[in-house]
Design a protein around this motif. Sequence first.
Motif, short mmCIF file in Angstrom:
data_model
loop_
_atom_site.label_atom_id
_atom_site.label_comp_id
_atom_site.label_asym_id
_atom_site.label_seq_id
_atom_site.Cartn_x
_atom_site.Cartn_y
_atom_site.Cartn_z
N GLY A 116 0.82 -1.21 0.00
CA GLY A 116 0.00 0.00 0.00
C GLY A 116 0.85 1.26 0.00
N LEU A 117 1.91 1.25 0.77
CA LEU A 117 2.82 2.40 0.80
C LEU A 117 3.51 2.55 -0.55
N HIS B 134 2.38 1.76 -3.40
CA HIS B 134 1.38 2.32 -4.32
C HIS B 134 1.23 3.83 -4.11
N ARG B 135 1.14 4.25 -2.86
CA ARG B 135 0.99 5.69 -2.58
C ARG B 135 2.21 6.48 -3.03
N ASP C 158 2.10 5.76 -7.52
CA ASP C 158 0.96 5.96 -8.41
C ASP C 158 0.85 7.43 -8.79
N HIS D 113 -1.30 10.13 -7.01
CA HIS D 113 -0.89 10.73 -5.73
C HIS D 113 0.08 11.88 -5.92
N GLN E 195 3.26 12.42 -6.14
CA GLN E 195 4.42 12.63 -5.28
C GLN E 195 5.49 13.39 -6.06
#
Length: 177
Positions: free
Chosen positions: A56-57, A59-60, A63, A66, A68
């Motif tokens: 999950g991290l 992906h964040r 992706d 998000h 980043q």
Amino acid sequence: MLIAFNKPYGVLCQFTDRSVPPRPTLAGFGLPPDVYAAGRLDHDSEGLLLLTDDGGLAHRLTDPRHKQPKTYWVQVEGQPDDAQLQALRDGVELNDGLTRPARVERLDTPTLWPRDPPVRYRKTVPDAWLALTISEGRNRQVRRMTAAVGLPTLRLVRVAIGAHRIDGLAPGEWREV
């Protein structure tokens, strides 16, 4: 677990390589078991790579939804003019579409570790450094963006992903964050 790793030039962002002869991989740096790269850096790029055991991290962090921000110090061939910098700020048309606008500014030559092999020095061709921040991660995007505005990349070092920075890590070193 989240690991910040300073990926050296010439190292693949994976733990195995089936090519002959095999190329250096992440397996040679004593990283904790069961982590994997959250994103990639090309073998000819250096700097911050985040690794995690949390899908999950990962992906964040990777992706594009998000957004980043990823900041690079880019050594380019040539002296950028205002129009070239503005083109990067506006977004550059590449063969896979228009990039999102980038933040870019001229940068004094940063204090970095030596690269092996060193960047080829050409007495008659000037070079410059840029700090470039993007919020997407297409294949070789920074290199393609700078080339599209007439500033081929000579050296590419990722220094930050979001709030995570490479500060204090020599090539091949890592720390848990």
